[in-house]
Design a protein around this motif. Structure first.
Motif, PDB file in Angstrom:
ATOM      1  N   ARG A  17       0.801  -1.221   0.000  1.00 44.47           N
ATOM      2  CA  ARG A  17       0.000   0.000   0.000  1.00 44.47           C
ATOM      3  C   ARG A  17       0.835   1.273   0.000  1.00 44.47           C
ATOM      4  O   ARG A  17       0.329   2.370  -0.187  1.00 44.47           O
ATOM      5  CB  ARG A  17      -0.989  -0.021   1.159  1.00 44.47           C
ATOM      6  CG  ARG A  17      -0.359   0.021   2.532  1.00 44.47           C
ATOM      7  CD  ARG A  17      -1.383  -0.138   3.626  1.00 44.47           C
ATOM      8  NE  ARG A  17      -2.466   0.785   3.479  1.00 44.47           N
ATOM      9  CZ  ARG A  17      -2.714   1.806   4.300  1.00 44.47           C
ATOM     10  NH1 ARG A  17      -1.971   1.998   5.332  1.00 44.47           N
ATOM     11  NH2 ARG A  17      -3.721   2.609   4.078  1.00 44.47           N
ATOM     12  N   TYR A  18       2.149   1.157   0.217  1.00 48.81           N
ATOM     13  CA  TYR A  18       3.028   2.317   0.219  1.00 48.81           C
ATOM     14  C   TYR A  18       3.818   2.455  -1.090  1.00 48.81           C
ATOM     15  O   TYR A  18       4.602   3.380  -1.246  1.00 48.81           O
ATOM     16  CB  TYR A  18       4.002   2.237   1.407  1.00 48.81           C
ATOM     17  CG  TYR A  18       3.287   2.295   2.729  1.00 48.81           C
ATOM     18  CD1 TYR A  18       2.852   3.509   3.258  1.00 48.81           C
ATOM     19  CD2 TYR A  18       3.016   1.139   3.448  1.00 48.81           C
ATOM     20  CE1 TYR A  18       2.174   3.569   4.459  1.00 48.81           C
ATOM     21  CE2 TYR A  18       2.343   1.191   4.653  1.00 48.81           C
ATOM     22  CZ  TYR A  18       1.922   2.406   5.158  1.00 48.81           C
ATOM     23  OH  TYR A  18       1.249   2.454   6.349  1.00 48.81           O
ATOM     24  N   LEU A  42      -1.410   3.796  -2.602  1.00 50.43           N
ATOM     25  CA  LEU A  42      -2.758   3.603  -2.039  1.00 50.43           C
ATOM     26  C   LEU A  42      -2.874   4.288  -0.686  1.00 50.43           C
ATOM     27  O   LEU A  42      -3.925   4.834  -0.344  1.00 50.43           O
ATOM     28  CB  LEU A  42      -3.054   2.107  -1.902  1.00 50.43           C
ATOM     29  CG  LEU A  42      -3.374   1.379  -3.197  1.00 50.43           C
ATOM     30  CD1 LEU A  42      -3.501  -0.124  -2.949  1.00 50.43           C
ATOM     31  CD2 LEU A  42      -4.642   1.925  -3.832  1.00 50.43           C
ATOM     32  N   HIS A  43      -1.778   4.296   0.076  1.00 49.51           N
ATOM     33  CA  HIS A  43      -1.768   4.996   1.369  1.00 49.51           C
ATOM     34  C   HIS A  43      -1.994   6.499   1.162  1.00 49.51           C
ATOM     35  O   HIS A  43      -2.766   7.123   1.894  1.00 49.51           O
ATOM     36  CB  HIS A  43      -0.456   4.737   2.099  1.00 49.51           C
ATOM     37  CG  HIS A  43      -0.314   5.525   3.359  1.00 49.51           C
ATOM     38  ND1 HIS A  43      -1.009   5.205   4.505  1.00 49.51           N
ATOM     39  CD2 HIS A  43       0.417   6.630   3.652  1.00 49.51           C
ATOM     40  CE1 HIS A  43      -0.702   6.083   5.449  1.00 49.51           C
ATOM     41  NE2 HIS A  43       0.157   6.948   4.956  1.00 49.51           N
ATOM     42  N   LEU A  86       0.886  18.454   3.223  1.00 49.97           N
ATOM     43  CA  LEU A  86      -0.186  17.685   3.852  1.00 49.97           C
ATOM     44  C   LEU A  86      -0.156  16.229   3.409  1.00 49.97           C
ATOM     45  O   LEU A  86      -0.159  15.314   4.231  1.00 49.97           O
ATOM     46  CB  LEU A  86      -1.539  18.326   3.531  1.00 49.97           C
ATOM     47  CG  LEU A  86      -2.729  17.841   4.327  1.00 49.97           C
ATOM     48  CD1 LEU A  86      -2.512  18.028   5.825  1.00 49.97           C
ATOM     49  CD2 LEU A  86      -3.974  18.595   3.908  1.00 49.97           C
ATOM     50  N   VAL A  87      -0.147  15.997   2.113  1.00 49.64           N
ATOM     51  CA  VAL A  87       0.014  14.658   1.545  1.00 49.64           C
ATOM     52  C   VAL A  87       1.093  14.793   0.475  1.00 49.64           C
ATOM     53  O   VAL A  87       0.863  15.393  -0.564  1.00 49.64           O
ATOM     54  CB  VAL A  87      -1.296  14.117   0.928  1.00 49.64           C
ATOM     55  CG1 VAL A  87      -1.071  12.754   0.292  1.00 49.64           C
ATOM     56  CG2 VAL A  87      -2.393  14.041   1.984  1.00 49.64           C
ATOM     57  N   SER A  88       2.261  14.254   0.772  1.00 50.95           N
ATOM     58  CA  SER A  88       3.407  14.397  -0.128  1.00 50.95           C
ATOM     59  C   SER A  88       3.746  13.064  -0.777  1.00 50.95           C
ATOM     60  O   SER A  88       4.283  12.173  -0.122  1.00 50.95           O
ATOM     61  CB  SER A  88       4.621  14.918   0.647  1.00 50.95           C
ATOM     62  OG  SER A  88       4.340  16.188   1.181  1.00 50.95           O
ATOM     63  N   PRO A  89       3.445  12.932  -2.059  1.00 50.85           N
ATOM     64  CA  PRO A  89       3.769  11.684  -2.760  1.00 50.85           C
ATOM     65  C   PRO A  89       5.269  11.602  -3.039  1.00 50.85           C
ATOM     66  O   PRO A  89       5.992  12.598  -2.925  1.00 50.85           O
ATOM     67  CB  PRO A  89       2.987  11.817  -4.059  1.00 50.85           C
ATOM     68  CG  PRO A  89       2.965  13.289  -4.307  1.00 50.85           C
ATOM     69  CD  PRO A  89       2.843  13.919  -2.945  1.00 50.85           C
ATOM     70  N   ARG A  90       5.700  10.420  -3.390  1.00 48.49           N
ATOM     71  CA  ARG A  90       7.099  10.261  -3.794  1.00 48.49           C
ATOM     72  C   ARG A  90       7.257  10.829  -5.199  1.00 48.49           C
ATOM     73  O   ARG A  90       6.276  11.037  -5.919  1.00 48.49           O
ATOM     74  CB  ARG A  90       7.492   8.794  -3.765  1.00 48.49           C
ATOM     75  CG  ARG A  90       7.493   8.253  -2.358  1.00 48.49           C
ATOM     76  CD  ARG A  90       8.418   7.059  -2.244  1.00 48.49           C
ATOM     77  NE  ARG A  90       8.208   6.422  -0.963  1.00 48.49           N
ATOM     78  CZ  ARG A  90       7.860   5.166  -0.804  1.00 48.49           C
ATOM     79  NH1 ARG A  90       7.675   4.389  -1.854  1.00 48.49           N
ATOM     80  NH2 ARG A  90       7.691   4.667   0.394  1.00 48.49           N
TER      81      ARG A  90
END
Length: 140
Positions: free
Chosen positions: A8-9, A52-53, A37-41
């Motif tokens: 999920r990561y 998914l996380h 706040l939500v930082s994707p790779r």
């Protein structure tokens, strides 16, 4: 990536797919990334890849926002949840270490608080502390 196991990561979704899954506009995802706040790779080409996380976090942001929390409040909730997870992991590690130590040293000693002044006293295994049954009257 053929040898990597997906979980999920694992960052697999481009911003358009993540926005669709989170039911948000891609610009909203960019804004959340900018404010941390939500930082994707990021890929080597510096494009965002969401896991998914990350998508679940985006949906949680939307839910908390609907409930009236500000973005700063949501960030604080995420920080506190991460701290709780870290502390739970630490407690599990300490419990495991304690259990291993108890199994390794069957002659272990137990410590208790003494009755006078709160000093620490050593008890041998199977020994109980004798409790005082005296009554103390306090007069100001």
């Amino acid at each position: 990536m053929a040898n990597e196991q997906l979980d999920r990561y694992t960052p697999v979704f481009a911003i358009a797919a993540a926005a669709e899954l989170a039911e948000m506009h891609p610009q909203t995802l960019r804004q959340y990334d900018r404010i941390g706040l939500v930082s994707p790779r990021r890929t080597r080409g510096n494009t965002r890849r969401y896991s998914l996380h990350d998508v679940a976090q985006l949906r949680e942001v939307a839910r908390l926002s609907i409930e009236g929390l500000s973005l700063e409040g949501i960030r604080r909730v995420f920080q506190l949840e991460a701290k709780v997870r870290d502390l739970e992991t630490r407690v599990r590690d300490l419990e495991r270490t304690l259990t291993e130590e108890q199994l390794r040293r069957p002659d272990r000693r137990v410590f208790a608080a003494g009755s006078a002044g709160g000093e620490v006293i050593t008890l041998h295994r199977g020994t109980r502390v004798r409790r005082a049954a005296e009554v103390v009257v306090w007069k100001p």
